[in-house]
Design a protein around this motif. Structure first.
Motif, mmCIF file in Angstrom:
data_model
loop_
_atom_site.group_PDB
_atom_site.id
_atom_site.type_symbol
_atom_site.label_atom_id
_atom_site.label_comp_id
_atom_site.label_asym_id
_atom_site.label_seq_id
_atom_site.Cartn_x
_atom_site.Cartn_y
_atom_site.Cartn_z
ATOM 1 N N VAL A 167 -9.014 3.151 -3.269
ATOM 2 C CA VAL A 167 -7.791 3.505 -2.552
ATOM 3 C C VAL A 167 -7.281 4.809 -3.139
ATOM 4 N N ALA B 116 1.357 2.015 1.479
ATOM 5 C CA ALA B 116 0.099 1.656 2.154
ATOM 6 C C ALA B 116 -1.004 1.404 1.150
ATOM 7 N N GLY B 117 -1.146 2.285 0.169
ATOM 8 C CA GLY B 117 -2.195 2.119 -0.831
ATOM 9 C C GLY B 117 -1.984 0.896 -1.694
ATOM 10 N N ALA C 297 -2.949 -2.157 0.353
ATOM 11 C CA ALA C 297 -4.407 -2.269 0.440
ATOM 12 C C ALA C 297 -4.989 -2.779 -0.865
ATOM 13 N N VAL D 202 -10.083 3.950 1.334
ATOM 14 C CA VAL D 202 -8.857 3.985 2.127
ATOM 15 C C VAL D 202 -8.048 5.202 1.692
ATOM 16 N N SER E 25 -4.704 6.950 1.629
ATOM 17 C CA SER E 25 -3.289 6.589 1.793
ATOM 18 C C SER E 25 -2.424 7.517 0.948
ATOM 19 N N ALA F 46 -4.499 4.829 6.167
ATOM 20 C CA ALA F 46 -3.353 3.955 6.391
ATOM 21 C C ALA F 46 -2.092 4.647 5.901
ATOM 22 N N GLY F 47 -0.987 4.375 6.568
ATOM 23 C CA GLY F 47 0.289 4.920 6.144
ATOM 24 C C GLY F 47 0.596 6.281 6.740
ATOM 25 N N SER G 105 3.214 -0.357 4.612
ATOM 26 C CA SER G 105 2.743 -1.569 3.935
ATOM 27 C C SER G 105 1.914 -2.423 4.891
ATOM 28 N N GLY H 214 -1.485 -0.893 5.286
ATOM 29 C CA GLY H 214 -2.298 -1.082 4.087
ATOM 30 C C GLY H 214 -2.905 -2.465 4.005
ATOM 31 N N SER H 215 -2.149 -3.471 4.416
ATOM 32 C CA SER H 215 -2.703 -4.830 4.410
ATOM 33 C C SER H 215 -3.656 -5.041 5.587
#
Length: 589
Positions: A262, A268-269, A272, A364, A366, A547-548, A562, A565-566
């Motif tokens: 990540v 977001a991170g 994740a 990912v 982020s 993400a994010g 968030s 991230g999930s």
């Protein structure tokens, strides 16, 4: 009761001398205000008497006199608890007056259970405007832990953002509050590490100098990590402290390939990392600055699900980091990614930093966004000495008695302005738009409208500023008339919207004209495989996700980041399963 109650070497320039650290400090006060229930409240707050000075005023007038005396004696007031019905004044009038005397104190309205329905309804509009922090039902017996949890949360928030911490895990030794010293304090605050700044001639300063044992170069940083006496270094940058405290990416075994890397530890991170690690993925998080990203600098996020009294960005971020570490995620802080090399034919992606390379089956992205620069030369030269990009929580405490300007109309700017108003004499929010309604949440607009220390200057911009050793003045321009006004200013906080933070990405990762990363159906059709778009949150490169706030079309909100991230973790699982299937097919073919 009516709810309408209120009408390198030390640089040549520095901010101010570091005052000698006092050997003793006044015990913070908790002030209870009640006529009818004073004795019961004193019993309820007996558990705090060991560490706070708990005192009670039996009327609003008596409380005003008490708070005035405490302020004149420089005695910190941590918390004010006022009965919802006072004998001599409407509680909202009273608590508004209390706020003007001690703006940093947290404020609770305590409602007797016999009046809760009536009074809570009347108080709710004032709570929405931020006139006090929360209302609570008075305890009906011993060990009312729901009540005391709210009290301790507010005391913890006060302790993290206002006073000098009682216990420090890191000490900064410096004769002046230089830009580097301020940056170190801000980093440590954002990482949730209690710290204090001491002058060299203090006992703490002399002890650190003796441990350092070389030609002194300030600032010194005395960290107690790893030994009883700790370690002392003389950093040239925040990056040096991050290495000391959190290690290097090359601590990951050179020949190992992690399931998930990540890049960026904002909301977001962090999400994740929590979901990836909790589901058994070997997870590494690489962050260029402090955990939390921009959200980590927010003094109080009040609209995040599950925190009715709000939570600071730092606390939310550090709780998420602790949660992810519990599941096995590893964090490396203070390491910007220099380059990402995409894997070929299912091979590992290479994340290259100055501190080592991490190999990962999936990535990912982020990294969020950075604040745009103002671009005024006279102000850029004063960054760290009155001029700050972002909320700069550590700098807020230095703004006491100053006139401060916040530039920006988003939620982060609103949260920064409200927090700064606890310290500064005045806070002016400067925005280019006609008002705040298009860019800021209504709950923040309501709090800003209520706060007498905050004013909003619409259709306005900062065009110049300067000072000898620190910020002293700014020039504001009216965008409608072109008229310019020069005014004194002791602080400028710039929260100027979003610029993507991903110059290090390879060209294969498609981005829009502003630099935000395309995902899912937004990826240009020429990059689709078998005429099918990538999965949601997947980029144009298989195995690399986003993400994010960095993602094109994202909502730019903490909760939304968030959630993304999930949500990205199932797509990561699907990708890893694809890799496993291909390896099995290759071995059996």
């Amino acid at each position: 009761m009516s709810p309408d109650g209120d009408n390198g070497q030390v640089p040549s320039h520095d901010i101010e001398a570091v005052a000698p650290a006092p050997t003793t400090r006044a015990v913070p006060a908790i002030v209870l205000v009640s006529g009818e229930h004073a004795d019961a409240l004193l019993v309820d707050f007996a558990r705090y008497q060991h560490e706070y000075q708990v005192t009670c005023a039996r009327s609003a007038i008596e409380a005003i006199a008490l708070l005035g005396r405490l302020r004149s004696e420089n005695h910190p007031v941590a918390l004010i608890v006022a009965d919802s019905e006072l004998p001599d004044m409407n509680v909202l009038e009273a608590i508004t007056t209390f706020r003007t005397i001690v703006p940093t104190a947290r404020r609770i309205v305590a409602i007797h259970w016999g009046r809760f329905g009536e009074h809570s309804d009347a108080l709710r509009p004032a709570l929405q405007k931020g006139k006090f922090d929360t209302y609570l039902l008075m305890p009906r017996g011993v060990r009312d832990e729901e009540f005391h949890q709210a009290v301790t949360e507010l005391l913890s928030d006060w302790g993290a953002t206002v006073p000098v911490p009682e216990v420090d895990t890191v000490r900064i030794i410096s004769p002046n509050l230089t830009p580097l010293t301020m940056a170190l304090r801000d980093f440590l605050d954002r990482m949730g590490m209690p710290n204090r700044t001491y002058p060299p001639d203090s006992s703490e300063g002399r002890a650190a100098a003796e441990l350092f044992g070389e030609a002194l170069r300030f600032p010194l940083v005395h960290s107690f990590k790893g030994s009883v006496d700790g370690t002392v270094c003389s950093p040239d940058s925040v990056h040096d402290i991050a290495i000391l405290l959190y290690g290097r990416p090359d601590d990951v075994e050179e020949d190992s390939i992690v399931d998930l890397a990540v890049i960026g530890a904002g909301p977001a991170g962090l999400a994740a990392a929590v979901y990836g690690a909790s589901e058994g993925l070997s997870t590494v998080v690489i962050e260029s600055e402090a955990i939390g990203g921009q959200a980590g600098t927010s003094s109080m996020i009040r609209n995040y699900l599950g925190f009715p009294r709000g939570i600071s960005g730092m606390r939310l971020s550090q709780r998420a980091r602790t949660q992810a570490m519990r599941f096995g995620a590893r964090f490396y802080t203070g390491w910007p990614v220099e380059r990402l090399e995409a894997g070929i034919d299912g091979g590992a992606h290479r994340i290259i930093t100055d501190g080592g390379t991490v190999l990962a089956r999936s990535v990912v992205i982020s990294t969020g966004v950075a604040y745009r620069r103002l671009g005024v030369p006279g102000l850029e030269s004063l960054v760290g000495v009155g001029v700050h990009y972002g909320a700069a929580m550590a700098a807020a405490r230095e703004m006491e008695g100053r006139d401060v300007v916040v530039v920006g109309g988003g939620n982060s700017a609103g949260q920064a302005a409200i927090h700064l108003a606890r310290f500064a004499r005045s806070v002016t929010i400067v925005i280019r738009r006609a008002d705040l309604t298009e860019t800021m949440s209504q709950y923040l607009i309501g709090e800003i409208a209520f706060n007498p220390r905050i004013t909003v200057r619409p259709s306005c911009e900062v065009v110049d500023g300067g000072g000898e050793a620190q910020l002293e003045w700014l020039t504001l321009r009216d965008r409608n008339t072109g008229a310019e006004e020069r005014r004194p200013a002791g602080g400028l906080f710039l929260l100027l919207g979003a610029a993507p933070n991903c110059e290090w990405l390879p060209g294969e990762v498609e981005r829009d004209h502003n630099g935000f990363v395309f995902t899912g159906r937004d990826v240009p059709k020429g990059r689709w495989l078998d005429d099918l778009p990538p999965p949601d949150l997947a980029t144009s490169v298989p195995g690399i996700f986003a993400a994010g706030d960095i993602r094109a079309g994202s909502m730019k909100r903490v909760a939304a980041a968030s959630g993304e991230g999930s949500s990205v973790v199932p797509f990561v699982h699907r990708w890893l399963e694809t890799l496993r299937t291909e390896r099995v097919d290759a071995s059996t073919g």
